[in-house]
Design an enzyme around this catalytic site. Sequence first.
Site, PDB file in Angstrom:
ATOM      1  N   ARG A  27       0.827  -1.215   0.000  1.00 60.03           N
ATOM      2  CA  ARG A  27       0.000   0.000   0.000  1.00 60.03           C
ATOM      3  C   ARG A  27       0.855   1.256   0.000  1.00 60.03           C
ATOM      4  NH1 ARG A  27      -2.702  -4.341   1.802  1.00 60.03           N
ATOM      5  NH2 ARG A  27      -4.986  -4.351   1.909  1.00 60.03           N
ATOM      6  N   GLN A 170      -8.580  -7.612   0.469  1.00 60.49           N
ATOM      7  CA  GLN A 170      -8.121  -7.306  -0.892  1.00 60.49           C
ATOM      8  C   GLN A 170      -9.273  -6.770  -1.726  1.00 60.49           C
ATOM      9  OE1 GLN A 170      -6.103 -10.800  -2.367  1.00 60.49           O
ATOM     10  NE2 GLN A 170      -4.331 -10.434  -1.059  1.00 60.49           N
ATOM     11  N   ASP A 316      -3.789 -15.590   7.246  1.00 64.42           N
ATOM     12  CA  ASP A 316      -2.542 -16.091   6.669  1.00 64.42           C
ATOM     13  C   ASP A 316      -1.774 -17.006   7.624  1.00 64.42           C
ATOM     14  OD1 ASP A 316      -3.006 -14.735   4.316  1.00 64.42           O
ATOM     15  OD2 ASP A 316      -1.870 -12.961   4.920  1.00 64.42           O
TER      16      ASP A 316
HETATM   17  C1  S3P Z   1      -4.113  -9.137   2.199  1.00 64.76           C
HETATM   18  C2  S3P Z   1      -5.330  -9.675   2.524  1.00 64.76           C
HETATM   19  C3  S3P Z   1      -5.567 -11.114   2.747  1.00 64.76           C
HETATM   20  C4  S3P Z   1      -4.272 -11.884   2.940  1.00 64.76           C
HETATM   21  C5  S3P Z   1      -3.194 -11.476   1.996  1.00 64.76           C
HETATM   22  C6  S3P Z   1      -2.902  -9.994   2.088  1.00 64.76           C
HETATM   23  C7  S3P Z   1      -4.000  -7.696   1.965  1.00 64.76           C
HETATM   24  O1  S3P Z   1      -6.253 -11.633   1.624  1.00 64.76           O
HETATM   25  O2  S3P Z   1      -4.509 -13.269   2.820  1.00 64.76           O
HETATM   26  O3  S3P Z   1      -1.994 -12.191   2.269  1.00 64.76           O
HETATM   27  O4  S3P Z   1      -2.868  -7.164   1.949  1.00 64.76           O
HETATM   28  O5  S3P Z   1      -5.044  -7.033   1.822  1.00 64.76           O
HETATM   29  P1  S3P Z   1      -7.861 -11.584   1.560  1.00 64.76           P
HETATM   30  O6  S3P Z   1      -8.223 -10.224   1.920  1.00 64.76           O
HETATM   31  O7  S3P Z   1      -8.255 -11.906   0.159  1.00 64.76           O
HETATM   32  O8  S3P Z   1      -8.295 -12.644   2.538  1.00 64.76           O
END
Ligand code: S3P
Length: 445
Positions: A27, A170, A316
């Site tokens: 980010r 995400q 994770d």
């Molecule tokens: C992340 C969100 C998670 C995580 C990934 C990083 C992020 O995924 O598993 O390693 O940086 O927003 P999801 O939001 O799809 O679960």
Amino acid sequence: MTTYLLNPGGKLTGNVRVPGDKSVSHRSIMLGAIAEGITEVSGFLEGEDAISTMNAFRAMGVRIDGPLQGRVTVNGVGMHGLRAPSGAIDCGNSGTSMRLLSGLLAGQDFACELVGDSSLMKRPMRRVAEPLSRMGADIATGADGRPPVRIAPAKALRGIAYDMPVASAQVKSSLLLAGLYAQGRTCVREPAPTRDHSERMLRAFGYRIDVNGNQVCLDGGGKLRAAPIQVPADISSAAFFMVGASIAPQSDILLTDLGINPTRTGIIDILRAMGADLTLSNQRELGGEPVADIRVRSAKLRGIAIPEHLVPLAIDEFPAIFIAAANADGETVLTGAEELRVKESDRIQVMADGLRVLGVNATPTPDGMRIVGARAAASPATATAHSYSGGEIDSHGDHRIAMSFAMAALTARAPITIRDCANVATSFPGFVEIAVRAGLAIRAA
Ligand code: S3P
């Protein structure tokens, strides 16, 4: 192909500062690139995933200096300063790069294509493409909603109110990034709390974000102002050491500068519920994120039913938690975690397969796993801490599977070999060196 060779036994001690947080590092580049002014980042994760994001913005004309000892300088081009890349953008192994970029690129006036490695090319992208189309984006995925993601030059995006079917930071972040370029207001409602690094960093860059319960909203058309970002150490990388120190007798380790954002601390709650000995100290703020040092000493763990509300807060960390469960007394049951099947590998199946190689009683279910702790399963005569065998594990190119089984060696009766470990470099460059210093008998070949 990198292979890890581990001798059984050992303990973890000393001070460890794991590399920078992956989510925050991604980010910092994305927001820094579209901000006005120069963003100085420190503690940046020099891992392949964050570098994929960096290279994507370089390909779109952003000057980025570094990383040099965790320092990166992003010369922001403003909301409308990105330029068309000359070819497809390669996101490597990084789902975060692909999903967040999909949202950000949906608002640009040029076309682009996002591709990745063999793991990423199998991961679901419809979860972002579908709501982005509703916002007016011209976005297409490949067969079955997998990559490549192709985005045509934006017409006018409009804000939407979106109820996310999956608890995904995400997806939320992707829609918020598109929302910056949309007319009107974009609101995202999540079924359970997910990591909020995007919201925090947007605020740090001077953008107004309204959070109300499980809903986050922003108005499009504003601007971002560059701000310094200090990236905390990644609690997801520290999780392997938390588990290792908990299971290996006589361990005592201090993990420093860890991000303890409450949307990321499920690992602490789960390990504590299992009886782990974790002490937080030196709590402070670093660039809008709470940070602490965490001391972990070995403890006798017990199996638990993992509360479902903790799943997105430890999403994770389950490969590592499964290793803790294999070392606990009694049964650990995980439910409500079907998302694990669409991570860098199918983490339910791949972990169950690996645990079974070691002789652990692990039963995969559609949305989780049941693991009978090896201590309980062993006969009284053999019920020591060293109660599962060694063997050869296939990590399926998944960094977190590889690091989890590396920690499993601490209590194995025989050597463990782990295949296909090169992708550890996506999130944890220097893992082997740091692990050796802490006391793990590991070598890469
Ligand atoms: C992340 C969100 C998670 C995580 C990934 C990083 C992020 O995924 O598993 O390693 O940086 O927003 P999801 O939001 O799809 O679960």
